[in-house]
Design a protein around this motif. Structure first.
Motif, short mmCIF file in Angstrom:
data_model
loop_
_atom_site.label_atom_id
_atom_site.label_comp_id
_atom_site.label_asym_id
_atom_site.label_seq_id
_atom_site.Cartn_x
_atom_site.Cartn_y
_atom_site.Cartn_z
N ILE A 1 90.06 91.51 -107.03
CA ILE A 1 88.93 91.92 -106.16
C ILE A 1 87.94 90.77 -105.94
CG2 ILE A 1 89.08 94.41 -106.58
CD1 ILE A 1 86.54 93.91 -108.46
N LYS A 2 88.42 89.53 -106.12
CA LYS A 2 87.47 88.41 -105.98
C LYS A 2 86.91 88.30 -104.55
CE LYS A 2 90.60 84.41 -105.58
NZ LYS A 2 91.68 85.13 -104.88
N GLU B 1 98.24 89.16 -122.13
CA GLU B 1 96.98 89.83 -121.78
C GLU B 1 95.81 88.86 -121.87
OE1 GLU B 1 97.69 94.54 -122.82
OE2 GLU B 1 96.98 93.23 -124.43
N LEU B 2 95.86 87.96 -122.87
CA LEU B 2 94.80 86.96 -123.00
C LEU B 2 94.77 86.10 -121.75
CD1 LEU B 2 92.70 85.14 -124.44
CD2 LEU B 2 94.62 83.94 -125.50
N GLU B 3 95.96 85.63 -121.31
CA GLU B 3 96.04 84.79 -120.11
C GLU B 3 95.45 85.50 -118.90
OE1 GLU B 3 96.62 81.68 -119.62
OE2 GLU B 3 96.70 81.67 -121.82
N SER B 4 95.84 86.77 -118.73
CA SER B 4 95.38 87.46 -117.52
C SER B 4 93.88 87.79 -117.61
CB SER B 4 96.27 88.65 -117.21
OG SER B 4 95.66 89.85 -117.48
N LEU B 5 93.38 88.06 -118.82
CA LEU B 5 91.93 88.29 -118.97
C LEU B 5 91.14 87.01 -118.67
CD1 LEU B 5 91.90 90.54 -122.16
CD2 LEU B 5 90.97 91.16 -119.92
N LEU B 6 91.69 85.86 -119.14
CA LEU B 6 91.00 84.59 -118.86
C LEU B 6 90.97 84.31 -117.36
CD1 LEU B 6 92.28 82.33 -121.78
CD2 LEU B 6 89.90 82.98 -121.34
N GLN B 7 92.07 84.62 -116.69
CA GLN B 7 92.12 84.44 -115.22
C GLN B 7 91.11 85.36 -114.52
OE1 GLN B 7 96.09 85.10 -113.76
NE2 GLN B 7 96.86 83.28 -114.81
N ALA C 1 87.94 84.20 -112.35
CA ALA C 1 87.87 84.65 -110.94
C ALA C 1 86.52 85.34 -110.68
CB ALA C 1 89.02 85.62 -110.65
N LEU C 2 86.05 86.16 -111.63
CA LEU C 2 84.76 86.83 -111.45
C LEU C 2 83.65 85.79 -111.37
CD1 LEU C 2 84.86 89.90 -113.90
CD2 LEU C 2 85.31 89.88 -111.46
N GLU C 3 83.72 84.82 -112.26
CA GLU C 3 82.67 83.79 -112.29
C GLU C 3 82.63 83.02 -110.97
OE1 GLU C 3 83.15 80.59 -115.21
OE2 GLU C 3 80.97 80.53 -115.41
#
Ligand code: KIV
Length: 268
Positions: free
Chosen positions: A124-125, A164-170, A174-176
């Motif tokens: 949703i970026k 899951e760590l990788e996708s959470l970091l992405q 992306a939000l930032e």
């Protein structure tokens, strides 16, 4: 309009500046009565779609409507002068960037909320960018996303697996880069939450994600012991609210039955 009439609230910039300096506090609020009590004490008040469960009695958040969120946000804003008020965007109100913009515009025009919160990460970026470009401050929400409860078949803790760590970091990155001023990180293993918080310059507000993040949010009726259906592991009861209300109610009933209420001084 006189300057005195204007609300002197905490700003999104002040929230951003607290990163690595001071822990940020956030509680949900759903009405003016309680937002008045919480106002000026917590940094942010979240009109969460959790109100659909804790106050409306539904089993998940999905049936909360934009109208209901606007109604409750207006009430919370009526009670809040200082804390920054965030309105949650309900399920279905962000299904395309244009629809999300229209929904957020309604929230901003019909309430005095200073920000909206949207569940979602990298996917949703573009929506977040569009809102920010149009003057709407956005709080992100990643990790366990309660609006996906039916899709995922329950509330599942995230970050147990490497992928899951990788996708959470992405998602966090992306939000930032899309422009949120902070984000909620829900239901993520503490060690992973710490890494996510260290990977971004914006504050990470945890719920069920351990202590190594930049702040905490709790649903107020959970924290103060009013919601009795179940108690998630991450909730601490700061008050036995339901028990205290029951005791007070029983005292009232007893006084009425005994003819001890009202007294002469409570009568005209
Ligand atoms: O709806 C809500 O109250 C929330 C919090 C749990 C963060 O999203």
């Amino acid at each position: 309009m006189s300057m005195q009439a204007q609300k002197k609230s905490i700003t999104t910039t002040e929230i951003l500046r607290k990163k690595n300096k001071e822990k940020i506090t956030m509680l949900t609020a759903y009405d003016a009565l309680f937002s008045k009590i919480f106002d000026g004490e917590v940094d942010m008040l979240l009109v969460g779609d959790s109100l659909n469960m804790s106050f409306f009695g539904e089993s998940d958040t999905l049936s909360a409507t934009l109208e209901q969120m606007i109604y409750h946000t207006r009430a919370v804003c009526n009670g809040a002068k200082t804390s920054l008020v965030v309105c949650d965007m309900p399920f279905g109100s962000t299904i395309s960037p244009q629809i999300a913009l229209e929904s957020a515009m309604r929230i901003f025009k019909e309430t005095k909320a200073q920000a909206v919160k949207i569940e979602g990460g990298a996917e949703i970026k573009d929506t977040i960018k569009l809102l920010v470009q149009n003057g709407i401050a956005v709080v992100g929400h990643i990790g366990l996303k309660p609006q996906l409860v039916r899709l995922e078949g329950g509330y599942k803790v995230k970050g147990k697996q490497e992928r899951e760590l990788e996708s959470l970091l992405q998602d966090a990155k992306a939000l930032e880069s899309a422009g949120v001023f902070c984000f909620v990180l829900e239901g993520v293993c503490a060690e992973v939450a710490k890494q996510i918080s260290q990977s971004v310059q914006i504050p990470v507000i945890g719920i069920g994600s351990g202590a190594s993040v930049d702040g905490q949010v709790l649903v107020w009726s959970d924290a103060f012991g009013f919601f009795e259906e179940f108690k998630p592991k991450f909730v601490r009861h700061y008050l036995q609210g339901a028990k205290m209300v029951r005791e007070a109610m029983q005292a009232y009933i007893k006084d009425v039955k005994n003819g001890e209420f009202p007294s002469a001084s409570e009568s005209y």
